[in-house]
Design an enzyme around this catalytic site. Structure first.
Site, PDB file in Angstrom:
ATOM      1  N   LEU A 153       1.292  -1.246   0.114  1.00  0.00           N
ATOM      2  CA  LEU A 153       0.339  -0.441   0.712  1.00  0.00           C
ATOM      3  C   LEU A 153       0.917   1.413   0.040  1.00  0.00           C
ATOM      4  O   LEU A 153       1.087   2.187   0.754  1.00  0.00           O
ATOM      5  CB  LEU A 153      -0.923   0.209   0.809  1.00  0.00           C
ATOM      6  CG  LEU A 153      -2.194   0.850   1.462  1.00  0.00           C
ATOM      7  CD1 LEU A 153      -3.298   0.436   0.119  1.00  0.00           C
ATOM      8  CD2 LEU A 153      -2.521   1.352   2.416  1.00  0.00           C
ATOM      9  N   ARG A 233       5.961  -5.879 -10.447  1.00  0.00           N
ATOM     10  CA  ARG A 233       7.200  -7.167 -10.633  1.00  0.00           C
ATOM     11  C   ARG A 233       6.816  -8.591 -10.578  1.00  0.00           C
ATOM     12  O   ARG A 233       5.480  -9.168 -10.212  1.00  0.00           O
ATOM     13  CB  ARG A 233       8.348  -7.082 -10.338  1.00  0.00           C
ATOM     14  CG  ARG A 233       8.885  -5.968  -9.527  1.00  0.00           C
ATOM     15  CD  ARG A 233       9.561  -5.351 -11.296  1.00  0.00           C
ATOM     16  NE  ARG A 233      10.309  -3.837 -11.316  1.00  0.00           N
ATOM     17  CZ  ARG A 233       9.516  -3.292 -11.961  1.00  0.00           C
ATOM     18  NH1 ARG A 233       8.445  -2.964 -12.375  1.00  0.00           N
ATOM     19  NH2 ARG A 233      10.134  -1.727 -11.905  1.00  0.00           N
ATOM     20  N   GLU A 262      10.168 -11.762 -18.576  1.00  0.00           N
ATOM     21  CA  GLU A 262       9.701 -10.579 -19.685  1.00  0.00           C
ATOM     22  C   GLU A 262      10.897 -10.437 -20.738  1.00  0.00           C
ATOM     23  O   GLU A 262      12.467 -10.285 -19.927  1.00  0.00           O
ATOM     24  CB  GLU A 262       9.207  -9.493 -19.119  1.00  0.00           C
ATOM     25  CG  GLU A 262       8.553  -9.911 -17.661  1.00  0.00           C
ATOM     26  CD  GLU A 262       8.126  -8.299 -17.174  1.00  0.00           C
ATOM     27  OE1 GLU A 262       8.372  -7.404 -18.162  1.00  0.00           O
ATOM     28  OE2 GLU A 262       7.053  -8.091 -16.249  1.00  0.00           O
ATOM     29  N   HIS A 280       3.051  -5.361 -19.784  1.00  0.00           N
ATOM     30  CA  HIS A 280       4.047  -4.733 -19.210  1.00  0.00           C
ATOM     31  C   HIS A 280       3.856  -3.156 -20.440  1.00  0.00           C
ATOM     32  O   HIS A 280       4.444  -2.326 -19.955  1.00  0.00           O
ATOM     33  CB  HIS A 280       5.169  -4.570 -19.220  1.00  0.00           C
ATOM     34  CG  HIS A 280       6.095  -3.924 -18.365  1.00  0.00           C
ATOM     35  ND1 HIS A 280       7.215  -4.805 -17.510  1.00  0.00           N
ATOM     36  CD2 HIS A 280       5.568  -3.320 -17.222  1.00  0.00           C
ATOM     37  CE1 HIS A 280       7.582  -4.311 -15.718  1.00  0.00           C
ATOM     38  NE2 HIS A 280       6.766  -2.413 -16.244  1.00  0.00           N
TER      39      HIS A 280
END
Length: 325
Positions: A153, A233, A262, A280
Protein backbone atom coordinates in the site's frame (compact mmCIF):
# COMPACT_ATOMS: atom_id res chain seq x y z
CA UNK A 1 33.04 18.86 -16.75
CA UNK A 2 30.23 16.46 -15.79
CA UNK A 3 30.32 13.43 -18.10
CA UNK A 4 27.40 11.00 -18.27
CA UNK A 5 27.18 7.51 -19.75
CA UNK A 6 24.07 6.04 -21.34
CA UNK A 7 24.94 2.34 -21.74
CA UNK A 8 21.95 1.58 -23.99
CA UNK A 9 19.28 3.57 -25.77
CA UNK A 10 16.28 4.38 -23.60
CA UNK A 11 12.77 3.98 -24.95
CA UNK A 12 12.07 7.68 -24.57
CA UNK A 13 14.41 10.03 -26.49
CA UNK A 14 13.70 12.99 -24.18
CA UNK A 15 16.25 11.73 -21.65
CA UNK A 16 19.15 11.92 -24.10
CA UNK A 17 17.90 15.20 -25.55
CA UNK A 18 17.59 16.99 -22.21
CA UNK A 19 20.77 15.64 -20.63
CA UNK A 20 22.81 15.94 -23.83
CA UNK A 21 21.82 19.59 -24.21
CA UNK A 22 23.55 20.54 -20.94
CA UNK A 23 26.07 17.82 -20.09
CA UNK A 24 28.58 15.70 -21.97
CA UNK A 25 26.65 12.56 -22.84
CA UNK A 26 28.32 9.38 -24.14
CA UNK A 27 26.01 6.94 -25.92
CA UNK A 28 27.81 3.64 -25.46
CA UNK A 29 25.61 1.70 -27.88
CA UNK A 30 26.71 3.96 -30.73
CA UNK A 31 30.40 3.13 -30.33
CA UNK A 32 31.87 0.40 -32.56
CA UNK A 33 33.88 -1.09 -29.69
CA UNK A 34 31.98 -0.76 -26.42
CA UNK A 35 34.66 -2.44 -24.30
CA UNK A 36 37.38 -0.11 -25.55
CA UNK A 37 35.12 2.89 -25.09
CA UNK A 38 34.29 1.88 -21.53
CA UNK A 39 37.96 1.48 -20.64
CA UNK A 40 38.74 4.94 -21.98
CA UNK A 41 35.67 6.68 -20.53
CA UNK A 42 35.41 4.97 -17.14
CA UNK A 43 37.61 7.39 -15.11
CA UNK A 44 35.66 10.40 -16.43
CA UNK A 45 32.11 9.17 -15.93
CA UNK A 46 30.27 10.76 -13.01
CA UNK A 47 26.71 9.84 -13.93
CA UNK A 48 24.91 6.90 -15.54
CA UNK A 49 21.47 6.93 -17.14
CA UNK A 50 19.87 3.53 -16.59
CA UNK A 51 16.94 1.97 -18.37
CA UNK A 52 13.86 0.45 -16.85
CA UNK A 53 13.93 -3.01 -15.19
CA UNK A 54 14.46 -5.63 -17.87
CA UNK A 55 16.65 -3.23 -19.86
CA UNK A 56 19.97 -4.38 -18.40
CA UNK A 57 21.24 -5.36 -14.98
CA UNK A 58 23.19 -2.54 -13.32
CA UNK A 59 25.04 -4.48 -10.66
CA UNK A 60 28.08 -3.77 -8.56
CA UNK A 61 30.43 -5.39 -11.06
CA UNK A 62 29.32 -2.98 -13.77
CA UNK A 63 29.20 0.08 -11.51
CA UNK A 64 32.60 -0.76 -10.07
CA UNK A 65 34.22 0.08 -13.40
CA UNK A 66 33.66 3.80 -12.74
CA UNK A 67 35.91 5.08 -9.93
CA UNK A 68 34.39 8.58 -9.96
CA UNK A 69 30.76 7.60 -10.34
CA UNK A 70 28.39 9.73 -8.25
CA UNK A 71 24.85 9.14 -9.51
CA UNK A 72 22.72 6.59 -11.36
CA UNK A 73 19.46 8.06 -12.65
CA UNK A 74 17.00 5.31 -13.52
CA UNK A 75 13.87 5.25 -15.66
CA UNK A 76 10.98 3.75 -13.69
CA UNK A 77 9.73 3.63 -10.13
CA UNK A 78 11.09 0.10 -9.60
CA UNK A 79 14.86 -0.19 -9.33
CA UNK A 80 15.47 -3.83 -8.46
CA UNK A 81 17.68 -4.05 -11.58
CA UNK A 82 20.17 -1.72 -9.87
CA UNK A 83 22.36 -2.82 -6.96
CA UNK A 84 21.32 0.03 -4.69
CA UNK A 85 23.06 -1.52 -1.67
CA UNK A 86 26.37 -1.53 -3.55
CA UNK A 87 25.73 2.06 -4.58
CA UNK A 88 25.02 3.11 -1.00
CA UNK A 89 28.20 1.43 0.24
CA UNK A 90 30.24 3.28 -2.38
CA UNK A 91 28.71 6.74 -2.01
CA UNK A 92 26.72 6.60 -5.23
CA UNK A 93 23.19 8.00 -5.21
CA UNK A 94 20.47 6.17 -7.14
CA UNK A 95 17.31 7.92 -8.30
CA UNK A 96 14.03 6.63 -9.72
CA UNK A 97 10.81 8.17 -11.02
CA UNK A 98 8.10 7.93 -8.33
CA UNK A 99 4.75 9.74 -8.30
CA UNK A 100 4.66 10.71 -11.99
CA UNK A 101 3.30 7.27 -12.93
CA UNK A 102 1.03 6.57 -9.96
CA UNK A 103 -2.25 7.46 -11.62
CA UNK A 104 -1.46 5.74 -14.92
CA UNK A 105 -0.51 2.46 -13.27
CA UNK A 106 -3.55 2.64 -11.00
CA UNK A 107 -5.77 3.17 -14.04
CA UNK A 108 -4.17 0.17 -15.72
CA UNK A 109 -4.62 -1.96 -12.60
CA UNK A 110 -8.33 -1.24 -12.45
CA UNK A 111 -8.73 -1.74 -16.19
CA UNK A 112 -6.96 -5.08 -15.91
CA UNK A 113 -9.14 -6.09 -12.97
CA UNK A 114 -12.35 -5.22 -14.81
CA UNK A 115 -11.13 -6.95 -17.96
CA UNK A 116 -10.30 -10.08 -15.99
CA UNK A 117 -13.52 -10.29 -14.00
CA UNK A 118 -15.89 -9.24 -16.78
CA UNK A 119 -13.91 -11.12 -19.48
CA UNK A 120 -13.87 -8.06 -21.72
CA UNK A 121 -11.01 -9.17 -24.02
CA UNK A 122 -12.65 -12.57 -24.42
CA UNK A 123 -15.97 -10.95 -25.24
CA UNK A 124 -14.36 -8.79 -27.92
CA UNK A 125 -12.64 -11.82 -29.48
CA UNK A 126 -16.01 -13.60 -29.42
CA UNK A 127 -17.64 -10.76 -31.34
CA UNK A 128 -14.80 -10.44 -33.86
CA UNK A 129 -14.98 -14.18 -34.54
CA UNK A 130 -18.63 -13.80 -35.56
CA UNK A 131 -19.89 -15.99 -32.70
CA UNK A 132 -22.42 -13.43 -31.41
CA UNK A 133 -24.59 -14.26 -34.41
CA UNK A 134 -24.96 -17.81 -33.11
CA UNK A 135 -25.32 -17.13 -29.36
CA UNK A 136 -24.82 -14.53 -26.67
CA UNK A 137 -21.48 -14.40 -24.89
CA UNK A 138 -21.62 -16.35 -21.59
CA UNK A 139 -22.26 -14.46 -18.36
CA UNK A 140 -19.17 -13.24 -16.52
CA UNK A 141 -18.30 -12.78 -12.86
CA UNK A 142 -18.73 -9.35 -11.22
CA UNK A 143 -16.69 -6.79 -9.31
CA UNK A 144 -19.63 -6.06 -7.06
CA UNK A 145 -19.49 -7.39 -3.50
CA UNK A 146 -15.79 -8.19 -3.62
CA UNK A 147 -12.92 -7.40 -1.26
CA UNK A 148 -9.50 -6.40 -2.55
CA UNK A 149 -6.34 -7.18 -0.63
CA UNK A 150 -3.55 -4.84 -1.70
CA UNK A 151 -0.04 -6.23 -1.38
CA UNK A 152 2.01 -3.05 -1.05
CA UNK A 153 0.00 0.00 0.00
CA UNK A 154 2.45 2.60 -1.26
CA UNK A 155 1.74 5.56 -3.53
CA UNK A 156 0.36 3.42 -6.35
CA UNK A 157 -1.40 1.06 -3.96
CA UNK A 158 -3.26 3.98 -2.41
CA UNK A 159 -4.23 5.29 -5.85
CA UNK A 160 -5.63 1.84 -6.69
CA UNK A 161 -7.50 1.75 -3.38
CA UNK A 162 -9.19 5.09 -4.11
CA UNK A 163 -10.40 3.81 -7.46
CA UNK A 164 -11.55 0.48 -6.07
CA UNK A 165 -13.51 2.19 -3.30
CA UNK A 166 -15.33 4.25 -5.92
CA UNK A 167 -16.49 0.93 -7.41
CA UNK A 168 -17.80 -0.16 -4.00
CA UNK A 169 -14.97 -2.62 -3.35
CA UNK A 170 -13.82 -3.19 0.24
CA UNK A 171 -10.08 -2.78 0.85
CA UNK A 172 -7.53 -4.56 3.04
CA UNK A 173 -3.74 -4.42 2.87
CA UNK A 174 -0.46 -6.06 3.78
CA UNK A 175 2.95 -4.41 3.94
CA UNK A 176 6.06 -4.43 6.07
CA UNK A 177 4.16 -2.69 8.86
CA UNK A 178 0.79 -1.18 9.71
CA UNK A 179 0.44 2.38 8.43
CA UNK A 180 -0.93 5.07 10.75
CA UNK A 181 -4.00 6.96 9.56
CA UNK A 182 -4.90 4.23 7.02
CA UNK A 183 -8.53 3.15 7.54
CA UNK A 184 -8.27 -0.27 5.87
CA UNK A 185 -7.85 -3.55 7.77
CA UNK A 186 -4.19 -4.59 8.03
CA UNK A 187 -2.94 -8.17 7.85
CA UNK A 188 0.46 -9.14 9.20
CA UNK A 189 1.05 -11.75 6.49
CA UNK A 190 0.09 -12.16 2.84
CA UNK A 191 -1.34 -15.59 3.67
CA UNK A 192 -3.74 -14.18 6.26
CA UNK A 193 -4.85 -11.44 3.89
CA UNK A 194 -5.36 -13.83 0.98
CA UNK A 195 -7.70 -15.94 3.11
CA UNK A 196 -9.81 -12.85 3.88
CA UNK A 197 -10.17 -11.39 0.37
CA UNK A 198 -11.15 -12.54 -3.12
CA UNK A 199 -9.00 -10.11 -5.14
CA UNK A 200 -5.25 -10.02 -4.53
CA UNK A 201 -3.73 -6.87 -6.05
CA UNK A 202 0.08 -7.07 -6.22
CA UNK A 203 1.83 -3.70 -6.29
CA UNK A 204 4.85 -4.19 -3.98
CA UNK A 205 8.50 -3.58 -4.95
CA UNK A 206 10.48 -6.37 -6.58
CA UNK A 207 13.83 -7.75 -5.49
CA UNK A 208 15.15 -10.70 -3.44
CA UNK A 209 13.18 -9.81 -0.29
CA UNK A 210 9.81 -10.12 -2.06
CA UNK A 211 10.58 -12.96 -4.48
CA UNK A 212 7.70 -15.46 -4.65
CA UNK A 213 5.87 -13.69 -1.83
CA UNK A 214 2.73 -14.96 -3.57
CA UNK A 215 3.29 -18.71 -3.52
CA UNK A 216 1.15 -21.84 -3.77
CA UNK A 217 -0.12 -21.50 -0.20
CA UNK A 218 -1.22 -17.89 -0.76
CA UNK A 219 -3.02 -18.83 -3.96
CA UNK A 220 -4.84 -21.70 -2.25
CA UNK A 221 -5.88 -19.31 0.52
CA UNK A 222 -7.24 -16.88 -2.07
CA UNK A 223 -9.66 -19.61 -3.09
CA UNK A 224 -11.66 -20.74 -6.12
CA UNK A 225 -13.37 -17.34 -6.57
CA UNK A 226 -10.07 -15.58 -6.15
CA UNK A 227 -8.53 -13.29 -8.74
CA UNK A 228 -4.85 -12.35 -8.82
CA UNK A 229 -3.84 -9.05 -10.43
CA UNK A 230 -0.12 -8.26 -10.76
CA UNK A 231 1.01 -4.83 -11.95
CA UNK A 232 4.25 -4.81 -9.93
CA UNK A 233 7.02 -7.29 -10.78
CA UNK A 234 6.79 -10.83 -12.06
CA UNK A 235 9.24 -11.95 -9.38
CA UNK A 236 6.69 -11.45 -6.60
CA UNK A 237 4.56 -14.35 -7.85
CA UNK A 238 5.70 -17.96 -8.11
CA UNK A 239 4.77 -18.32 -11.77
CA UNK A 240 4.79 -22.14 -11.75
CA UNK A 241 2.52 -22.17 -8.71
CA UNK A 242 0.21 -19.68 -10.43
CA UNK A 243 -0.07 -21.82 -13.55
CA UNK A 244 -0.84 -24.86 -11.41
CA UNK A 245 -3.45 -22.98 -9.37
CA UNK A 246 -5.19 -21.77 -12.53
CA UNK A 247 -5.12 -25.21 -14.12
CA UNK A 248 -6.53 -26.87 -10.99
CA UNK A 249 -9.18 -24.21 -10.43
CA UNK A 250 -7.68 -23.26 -7.07
CA UNK A 251 -8.20 -19.65 -8.13
CA UNK A 252 -10.68 -18.34 -10.67
CA UNK A 253 -8.52 -16.13 -12.85
CA UNK A 254 -5.53 -13.82 -13.13
CA UNK A 255 -4.75 -10.52 -14.81
CA UNK A 256 -1.03 -10.02 -15.39
CA UNK A 257 0.91 -7.06 -16.70
CA UNK A 258 4.27 -8.45 -15.58
CA UNK A 259 6.03 -11.80 -15.79
CA UNK A 260 9.03 -13.56 -14.29
CA UNK A 261 11.17 -13.59 -17.45
CA UNK A 262 9.93 -10.75 -19.64
CA UNK A 263 9.28 -10.65 -22.51
CA UNK A 264 8.95 -14.44 -22.35
CA UNK A 265 5.51 -15.55 -21.15
CA UNK A 266 4.86 -19.20 -20.20
CA UNK A 267 3.03 -21.04 -22.94
CA UNK A 268 0.68 -22.47 -20.32
CA UNK A 269 -0.56 -18.96 -19.55
CA UNK A 270 -0.90 -18.12 -23.24
CA UNK A 271 -3.01 -21.23 -23.73
CA UNK A 272 -5.51 -20.24 -21.02
CA UNK A 273 -8.50 -18.25 -22.21
CA UNK A 274 -9.69 -17.33 -18.71
CA UNK A 275 -6.71 -15.10 -17.92
CA UNK A 276 -5.88 -11.62 -19.22
CA UNK A 277 -2.28 -10.88 -20.20
CA UNK A 278 -0.73 -7.48 -20.99
CA UNK A 279 2.83 -6.73 -22.23
CA UNK A 280 3.96 -4.61 -19.23
CA UNK A 281 2.05 -1.48 -20.20
CA UNK A 282 1.20 -0.20 -16.72
CA UNK A 283 2.68 3.27 -17.28
CA UNK A 284 2.86 3.11 -21.06
CA UNK A 285 1.14 6.29 -22.18
CA UNK A 286 2.84 9.15 -24.02
CA UNK A 287 2.02 11.59 -21.22
CA UNK A 288 3.38 9.45 -18.40
CA UNK A 289 6.47 8.16 -20.16
CA UNK A 290 7.41 11.74 -21.12
CA UNK A 291 7.00 12.80 -17.48
CA UNK A 292 9.18 9.88 -16.38
CA UNK A 293 11.85 10.75 -18.95
CA UNK A 294 11.85 14.38 -17.83
CA UNK A 295 12.32 13.33 -14.19
CA UNK A 296 15.23 11.04 -15.12
CA UNK A 297 16.92 13.96 -16.87
CA UNK A 298 16.10 16.44 -14.10
CA UNK A 299 17.61 14.17 -11.46
CA UNK A 300 20.88 14.10 -13.41
CA UNK A 301 20.86 17.82 -14.24
CA UNK A 302 19.97 18.91 -10.70
CA UNK A 303 22.76 16.78 -9.28
CA UNK A 304 25.30 18.01 -11.81
CA UNK A 305 24.35 21.60 -10.96
CA UNK A 306 25.15 20.97 -7.30
CA UNK A 307 21.53 21.06 -6.14
CA UNK A 308 21.30 17.38 -5.29
CA UNK A 309 19.00 14.70 -6.72
CA UNK A 310 15.25 15.19 -6.78
CA UNK A 311 14.10 11.64 -6.04
CA UNK A 312 16.83 9.52 -4.41
CA UNK A 313 15.81 5.99 -3.47
CA UNK A 314 15.59 4.87 0.15
CA UNK A 315 18.95 3.07 0.13
CA UNK A 316 20.83 6.19 -1.01
CA UNK A 317 19.28 9.16 0.79
CA UNK A 318 20.69 12.62 0.23
CA UNK A 319 23.22 13.88 1.31
CA UNK A 320 25.14 10.87 0.12
CA UNK A 321 27.66 8.99 2.23
CA UNK A 322 31.38 9.06 1.60
CA UNK A 323 32.72 6.39 -0.72
CA UNK A 324 33.91 3.18 0.93
CA UNK A 325 37.60 2.36 0.79
Amino acid sequence: MFEVLMPAALSNPLVAQEVGAKLTLHKLWETPDADAALKELAPRIRGILAGAPGHRRVGGEFLGQFPNLEIVSSFGVGYDHIDAKWAAAHGVVVTNTPDVLNEEVADTAMGLLLSTLRQLPQAERYLRAGKWQQANFPLSDSLQGRTMGILGLGRIGKAIARRAEAFGVKIAYHGRSRQPDVPYPYYATVLEMAAAVDILMVIAPGGPSTKHLVDAAVLRALGPRGVLINVARGSLVDEDALVAALQKGEIMSAGLDVFAHEPQVPQALLDMDHVVLLPHVGSASHRTRDAMAHLVAENMLSYAAGKGPLTPVAETPWPRLEKAD
